[in-house]
Every structure is written in C-alpha cells, then in structure tokens.
Design a protein around this motif. Structure first.
Motif, PDB file in Angstrom:
ATOM      1  N   LYS A  71       0.836  -1.191   0.000  1.00 27.25           N
ATOM      2  CA  LYS A  71       0.000   0.000   0.000  1.00 27.25           C
ATOM      3  C   LYS A  71       0.875   1.247   0.000  1.00 27.25           C
ATOM      4  CE  LYS A  71      -3.773  -2.258   2.523  1.00 27.25           C
ATOM      5  NZ  LYS A  71      -4.529  -2.311   3.787  1.00 27.25           N
ATOM      6  N   SER A  72       0.460   2.251  -0.743  1.00 25.64           N
ATOM      7  CA  SER A  72       1.266   3.457  -0.876  1.00 25.64           C
ATOM      8  C   SER A  72       1.503   4.139   0.463  1.00 25.64           C
ATOM      9  CB  SER A  72       0.589   4.441  -1.844  1.00 25.64           C
ATOM     10  OG  SER A  72      -0.707   4.798  -1.376  1.00 25.64           O
ATOM     11  N   GLU A  73       0.480   4.145   1.321  1.00 26.00           N
ATOM     12  CA  GLU A  73       0.634   4.820   2.606  1.00 26.00           C
ATOM     13  C   GLU A  73       1.647   4.120   3.499  1.00 26.00           C
ATOM     14  OE1 GLU A  73      -3.342   2.507   3.031  1.00 26.00           O
ATOM     15  OE2 GLU A  73      -2.118   3.400   1.465  1.00 26.00           O
ATOM     16  N   VAL A  74       1.927   2.829   3.227  1.00 23.50           N
ATOM     17  CA  VAL A  74       2.892   2.090   4.038  1.00 23.50           C
ATOM     18  C   VAL A  74       4.312   2.314   3.534  1.00 23.50           C
ATOM     19  CG1 VAL A  74       3.668  -0.203   4.763  1.00 23.50           C
ATOM     20  CG2 VAL A  74       1.228   0.339   4.764  1.00 23.50           C
ATOM     21  N   TRP A  75       4.582   1.904   2.295  1.00 23.16           N
ATOM     22  CA  TRP A  75       5.970   1.983   1.838  1.00 23.16           C
ATOM     23  C   TRP A  75       6.415   3.417   1.553  1.00 23.16           C
ATOM     24  CZ3 TRP A  75       7.443   3.709  -3.019  1.00 23.16           C
ATOM     25  CH2 TRP A  75       6.449   3.753  -4.008  1.00 23.16           C
ATOM     26  N   GLN A  76       5.513   4.236   1.035  1.00 21.41           N
ATOM     27  CA  GLN A  76       5.887   5.630   0.822  1.00 21.41           C
ATOM     28  C   GLN A  76       6.002   6.368   2.153  1.00 21.41           C
ATOM     29  OE1 GLN A  76       3.550   7.769  -2.092  1.00 21.41           O
ATOM     30  NE2 GLN A  76       3.474   6.019  -3.467  1.00 21.41           N
ATOM     31  N   GLY A  77       5.117   6.026   3.081  1.00 20.49           N
ATOM     32  CA  GLY A  77       5.180   6.651   4.401  1.00 20.49           C
ATOM     33  C   GLY A  77       6.469   6.305   5.125  1.00 20.49           C
ATOM     34  N   ALA A  78       6.865   5.023   5.090  1.00 23.94           N
ATOM     35  CA  ALA A  78       8.074   4.584   5.792  1.00 23.94           C
ATOM     36  C   ALA A  78       9.336   5.154   5.160  1.00 23.94           C
ATOM     37  CB  ALA A  78       8.135   3.058   5.804  1.00 23.94           C
ATOM     38  N   LEU A  79       9.479   4.967   3.849  1.00 24.40           N
ATOM     39  CA  LEU A  79      10.701   5.413   3.173  1.00 24.40           C
ATOM     40  C   LEU A  79      10.776   6.930   3.094  1.00 24.40           C
ATOM     41  CD1 LEU A  79      10.879   2.763   0.296  1.00 24.40           C
ATOM     42  CD2 LEU A  79      11.965   2.714   2.547  1.00 24.40           C
ATOM     43  N   GLY A  80       9.616   7.559   2.860  1.00 18.46           N
ATOM     44  CA  GLY A  80       9.588   9.019   2.776  1.00 18.46           C
ATOM     45  C   GLY A  80       9.968   9.661   4.100  1.00 18.46           C
ATOM     46  N   HIS A  81       9.414   9.151   5.181  1.00 16.72           N
ATOM     47  CA  HIS A  81       9.716   9.718   6.496  1.00 16.72           C
ATOM     48  C   HIS A  81      11.182   9.505   6.863  1.00 16.72           C
ATOM     49  CE1 HIS A  81       9.945   9.978  10.899  1.00 16.72           C
ATOM     50  NE2 HIS A  81       8.978  10.883  10.776  1.00 16.72           N
ATOM     51  N   SER A  82      11.706   8.313   6.620  1.00 11.41           N
ATOM     52  CA  SER A  82      13.102   8.029   6.959  1.00 11.41           C
ATOM     53  C   SER A  82      14.043   8.979   6.232  1.00 11.41           C
ATOM     54  CB  SER A  82      13.446   6.572   6.616  1.00 11.41           C
ATOM     55  OG  SER A  82      12.706   5.675   7.415  1.00 11.41           O
ATOM     56  N   THR A  83      13.778   9.196   4.952  1.00  8.34           N
ATOM     57  CA  THR A  83      14.635  10.078   4.154  1.00  8.34           C
ATOM     58  C   THR A  83      14.588  11.511   4.675  1.00  8.34           C
ATOM     59  OG1 THR A  83      14.272   8.696   2.198  1.00  8.34           O
ATOM     60  CG2 THR A  83      15.139  10.924   1.838  1.00  8.34           C
ATOM     61  N   LEU A  84      13.385  12.028   4.864  1.00 11.21           N
ATOM     62  CA  LEU A  84      13.231  13.406   5.338  1.00 11.21           C
ATOM     63  C   LEU A  84      13.820  13.577   6.737  1.00 11.21           C
ATOM     64  CD1 LEU A  84       9.578  14.120   4.126  1.00 11.21           C
ATOM     65  CD2 LEU A  84      11.685  15.067   3.171  1.00 11.21           C
ATOM     66  N   TRP A  85      13.604  12.580   7.604  1.00 15.53           N
ATOM     67  CA  TRP A  85      14.109  12.665   8.974  1.00 15.53           C
ATOM     68  C   TRP A  85      15.633  12.703   8.986  1.00 15.53           C
ATOM     69  CZ3 TRP A  85      12.876  13.510  13.940  1.00 15.53           C
ATOM     70  CH2 TRP A  85      13.813  13.148  14.905  1.00 15.53           C
ATOM     71  N   ILE A  86      16.279  11.824   8.228  1.00 13.21           N
ATOM     72  CA  ILE A  86      17.747  11.766   8.226  1.00 13.21           C
ATOM     73  C   ILE A  86      18.333  13.099   7.771  1.00 13.21           C
ATOM     74  CG2 ILE A  86      19.742  10.690   7.108  1.00 13.21           C
ATOM     75  CD1 ILE A  86      18.146   8.053   7.112  1.00 13.21           C
ATOM     76  N   VAL A  87      17.741  13.683   6.737  1.00 12.23           N
ATOM     77  CA  VAL A  87      18.229  14.983   6.242  1.00 12.23           C
ATOM     78  C   VAL A  87      18.071  16.059   7.314  1.00 12.23           C
ATOM     79  CG1 VAL A  87      17.841  16.819   4.548  1.00 12.23           C
ATOM     80  CG2 VAL A  87      17.807  14.420   3.820  1.00 12.23           C
ATOM     81  N   LEU A  88      16.884  16.155   7.894  1.00 13.94           N
ATOM     82  CA  LEU A  88      16.622  17.195   8.885  1.00 13.94           C
ATOM     83  C   LEU A  88      17.430  16.969  10.166  1.00 13.94           C
ATOM     84  CD1 LEU A  88      15.003  19.661   9.809  1.00 13.94           C
ATOM     85  CD2 LEU A  88      13.209  18.109  10.610  1.00 13.94           C
ATOM     86  N   CYS A  89      17.451  15.723  10.649  1.00 17.35           N
ATOM     87  CA  CYS A  89      18.164  15.411  11.880  1.00 17.35           C
ATOM     88  C   CYS A  89      19.661  15.664  11.718  1.00 17.35           C
ATOM     89  CB  CYS A  89      17.910  13.961  12.273  1.00 17.35           C
ATOM     90  SG  CYS A  89      18.551  13.510  13.906  1.00 17.35           S
ATOM     91  N   PHE A  90      20.213  15.305  10.570  1.00 17.99           N
ATOM     92  CA  PHE A  90      21.640  15.540  10.324  1.00 17.99           C
ATOM     93  C   PHE A  90      21.946  17.038  10.316  1.00 17.99           C
ATOM     94  CE2 PHE A  90      25.135  16.281   7.247  1.00 17.99           C
ATOM     95  CZ  PHE A  90      26.162  15.654   7.946  1.00 17.99           C
ATOM     96  N   ALA A  91      21.037  17.836   9.739  1.00 19.48           N
ATOM     97  CA  ALA A  91      21.222  19.292   9.719  1.00 19.48           C
ATOM     98  C   ALA A  91      21.244  19.844  11.152  1.00 19.48           C
ATOM     99  CB  ALA A  91      20.111  19.950   8.916  1.00 19.48           C
ATOM    100  N   VAL A  92      20.360  19.338  12.018  1.00 18.56           N
ATOM    101  CA  VAL A  92      20.318  19.782  13.420  1.00 18.56           C
ATOM    102  C   VAL A  92      21.601  19.366  14.146  1.00 18.56           C
ATOM    103  CG1 VAL A  92      19.135  19.481  15.626  1.00 18.56           C
ATOM    104  CG2 VAL A  92      17.803  19.762  13.531  1.00 18.56           C
TER     105      VAL A  92
END
Length: 527
Positions: A71-92
C-alpha cells in the motif's frame, strides 16, 4: 533469569501499573536500577531478550497480510519519512556541532549521519506492546503502524548486512523452496492438534526460520518475520499466535531490562538525551503531514503518527555495531539508550490521551485532509439492514448464520480483515470490511438505520474500544457483546452494554438445550 532480576522487574512493573503506566516502563527503570547497584547482564538475559524479539516479529508476521506492505501509505510513508528525517536530523546535529556542544562537536559527517539514521526508526517493541495493551492491533492505524515498522525493520536488516559485511551466501536462493514445501508445512501444522504442541510448533518454526536465515548469512530476525507472514493464511495462525503471547511478553522483559544494562549514564549524557527527545514533536509532525499527503483521514494519520513518535531498539543495534566498528564513541551508545528509554516513557504516557488530544485539535488537524479518500477508507453501508455483527470469527459467524435464518438480509457482518471479508463474500455472506474501533467509520454511516450492534470479538479491550467509539458517534441503538469471564462481563455491563453473554456459560446452555431437544425428539419418535 536470576531471581534478583525477576524481583526488581516485578516490583518496578507492578509500581508502574499502580500509577497507571505500562509495566514495560517499570522494566526499563528496573534495568537501570540493577545496573546502578553493580549487577551485570549475563548471556542468559541477552538470550531471553533475543528470544522475545524473535517471537514478537514472528507473531507480527502471523497477523500481517503481505498486501499491506504494498500500500502506498505504508511503503511511501516509511521510506519518505526516513529520508526526510535523516536529512533534517543531520542538519540539526551539524548545527549543534558548530555551537561546540559536548559530544556533538566530536561527530564527523559520517558519524553524524549514523546518529540520524539510528534515530530514524520507531520502536517495534514499544508500538506492538502499546497497541496490544490498548486492543488496537486490528485497527486501521494499528495495522498501518505495523506496516511502517516492518518496512523500517527491512531497512535496518539491509544496513546490518552492509555494516557487518555479511553478504548472503548463494544458498540463500534455496529459501524459495519454502514455497514448494508449503503444502507439506501446512499439513504438518494441521497434524499437531490443539494441545501443548501448538506453542511448541510456534517456537520450532520461529526459531527454525531464525537459524536457517543465519545459516545463509541473513539476519535471523528477518527470517522469523517472514516465517510468520508465510503462515499468516493458515487457519491455525491465530491459535499459534495466542499460544505464544505469554511467552513473548515474558521474554520481552529481558529486552527492557537489557536496555538499562547498556551503560551507566552521567548527568551530561542525560541532558544530551533529553535534548534529542525534543525532536520527537518534529518526528510526529513529519509523520502526520506525510500521512495526510498520502490521503489518510485525520484521525488515522494522527493516531498512527502519535504511536510511531519514539526511538527504536534497532537504533541501539545500529549504534552498537557502529561503536564496535569504531565509527561512534561508546558514549553515544549510552546517550542513544537513554533517548530510546525516555521516548518509550513519553509515548506510553502521551498515547493514553491520544483520542482526547485529537478531538481537542480536530478543527486544525482536518485542514490537512485531502478531499479524495483511499479506497480502504470508503465504506458503502448496506441499506435496510438494522443488525450488524462486528467480528466474523467463529462466534460472529455463528451469530450471523442464526440471525440470517430468521431475518435474511436484515443482518450484515463487519470485519477488519480484507482477506476474510473477500472469502466470506464468495460464500454468499453479506460481509463488509471496516474498522469498528474507529470513530471515523461510525461517523461515515447512518447510525439511525442501525438498531442492534452485536460485538463478537475475542478481546474485551476491543469490545470496550468499539463501544466507546459507538457512544462518541452518538449511536442510540442496542449493543450486545460476549465475554469469557465473569469479571469481564461485569466490566462490560458497567460500560452500558445492554446485554453481555458469557461465552462459556452460553455455550453450555446451548449445548444442554440442543441435547435435550434431541432426546425429546428421539422419545417422540419411539412413541
């Protein structure tokens, strides 16, 4: 397990329960207290913790439909969040490093990325325990959260393979033979019956899959998860799962204790961990906005985001391997262990008020809903059917068939499992798929058409949740439910359910009545 561990786990777990906190929080505290007193974790505690995680992943697989992961909400939600989080968290992290803050200043680009990656996961143990304690494993947001966690676990396994240099052997291709042997495995499970061999069968398959995957140099936990998914369609999957629940919960105590044995923290490390936990609201907002963009309804997006807002035990595994490889200092392992522990406590405490928080902020939250809906969230109510049976298991099907013989199409069934509903439809049963534990579901149908809701789910927690959502949706009709024990019956009656049937008592009454009727018929025939 040494008695001292059992003693402290029991005292701290009971203390947590007395103040209305999950016992798992008490187990975490017990681990830190035991470590502070100078005790050390031995191999048996580690083995216990590993068994708990393996059984947990296996039981997750038993309840998981492989189609849920696509389901799109599962795999896109998981991979999308991980990618965005790593970028933002690394910046912090880099920003804090520039300020010269302790421990952050020593992080290199690669080690900073490792910390961000370790913090990107949500805790499978914490979420599953929380969903089970609230009776929400079968809900829309519960199943979505589990799907996200499984996707994250797969990413973690890929990292572990790359980090440890354990490239799967050529023999790994032989694992596909499991599909060839599937009829034989299913026949073997059918042969074990319903006694003590059921939990032993679960242990055999879960640990066997673990060892088999380790043998071909793949993370064994992934093997346990896939083995559960492989057996999910078997009729005895639910029975195996129930037989392993108490074992799993007992062994997971070892996992929570083990976190406390990671290392003794300093006040400075505790301060850094608390600083990291300040990013948890950011994690929640990212999840919510992403789920809303993927067309989830506000309540499902909110509750899923809320339960996933924590850090994971996989983060500790990632950091432990990084420490062993010299990529991170051992102090960071302690800091991350503290951050994981604090996030567990926060999630368990805050989630108790999740429904209240959602209703309080609903006008703001629904602004982010998309006008279009996912197919799974669209429900067409059967017309002129005033009776609904919630939960189409053996009891629910028995009730449905009995009522259908009297009123025909005036009754319909409701179940959260799509595969089960599809099968029932082929059997000409008027069944529909929906989440009865969601207020969104009840608010999308015309409750004035419903005169009787029969709740035939096995868990009293699920029954309470469904009743609560019906009341909040202003349902005015009658409610009937089943209970296994007298204390459960009393609890449901106090909740305001109109009629509660004791499962075992009613089965005995029905058995007696049918037997007497049979005897009377036989005597009449002889006369």
């Amino acid at each position: 397990m040494e008695f001292i561990w059992i003693l402290f786990a029991f005292i701290c777990g009971l203390s947590a329960k007395v103040i209305s906190l999950p016992p798992s929080i008490g187990y975490l505290i017990a681990g830190f207290v035991l470590h502070f007193l100078g005790l050390e974790a031995d191999a048996s505690l580690t083995t216990l913790a590993n068994l708990g995680i393996t059984l947990m992943l296996f039981t997750i697989g038993l309840k998981l439909n492989i189609g849920d992961l696509t389901k799109s909400e599962v795999w896109q939600g998981a991979l999308g969040h991980s990618t965005l989080w790593i970028v933002l968290c690394f910046a912090v992290i880099k920003l804090l490093a520039i300020t010269g803050l302790a421990y952050f200043a020593d992080l290199t680009t690669s080690s900073g990325l490792l910390v961000a990656f370790a913090l990107s996961f949500s805790s499978t143990v914490c979420v599953v325990k929380l969903m089970e304690d609230h009776g929400e494993m079968r809900t829309r947001h519960g199943k979505l959260a589990i799907g996200i966690l499984v996707m994250q676990d797969i990413v973690a396994v890929i990292f572990l393979v790359a980090a440890t240099g354990k490239i799967p052997s050529y023999w790994a291709f032989g694992l596909v033979l499991a599909f060839v042997l599937k009829p034989l495995i299913y026949r073997l499970i059918n042969t074990v019956g319903h006694g003590e061999l059921i939990p032993l069968t679960g242990f055999f398959i879960a640990l066997g899959a673990y060892e088999l995957f380790e043998l071909v140099k793949i993370k064994g936990d992934l093997g346990a998860l896939l083995a559960g998914m492989f057996l999910a369609a078997h009729p005895k999957a639910s029975e195996i799962n129930k037989s392993l629940l108490n074992f799993k919960d007992l062994f997971l105590i070892g996992f929570f204790l083990l976190i406390g044995f990671t290392a003794l923290p300093t006040l400075e490390m505790l301060g850094i961990a608390l600083l990291i936990c300040l990013m948890l609201p950011v994690k929640f907002v990212m999840f919510y906005l992403l789920f809303s963009a993927l067309k989830l309804k506000a309540r499902s997006a909110f509750l899923t985001s809320m339960v996933l807002t924590n850090f994971s035990e996989f983060g500790l595994i990632v950091s432990s391997i990084s420490v062993q490889s010299g990529w991170l200092s051992k102090e960071w392992l302690v800091i991350l262990a503290l951050a994981v522990s604090i996030s567990f406590v926060l999630t368990n405490v805050v989630y108790r008020f999740a429904e209240h928080l959602f209703m309080e902020n609903k006008p703001k939250l629904i602004k982010y809903e998309r006008s279009s809906r996912l197919e799974e969230d669209v429900f067409k109510q059967p017309c002129d059917a005033p009776i609904v049976v919630v939960g189409m298991g053996r009891v629910g099907m028995g009730a449905y068939n009995a009522i259908a013989q009297q009123v025909g199409k005036k009754v319909w069934g409701l179940d959260a499992e799509r595969a089960k509903v599809d099968w029932l439809t082929t059997e000409h049963v008027q069944a529909f798929c929906g989440d009865a534990e969601s207020r969104d579901f009840w608010e999308t149908i015309d409750l004035d058409k419903l005169k009787l809701v029969m709740i035939a789910v096995p868990s009293v927690k699920d029954t309470i949740n469904i009743t609560h959502q019906l009341r909040l949706a202003n349902y005015q009709g009658q409610i009937a439910a089943i209970a296994r024990f007298d204390d459960e019956r009393e609890q449901l009656e106090e909740l305001g359910i109109n009629k509660v049937f004791n499962f075992y008592h009613e089965a005995g009454v029905g058995f007696a009545e049918e037997s007497l009727a049979m005897m009377s018929s036989q005597q009449e025939a002889k006369a």
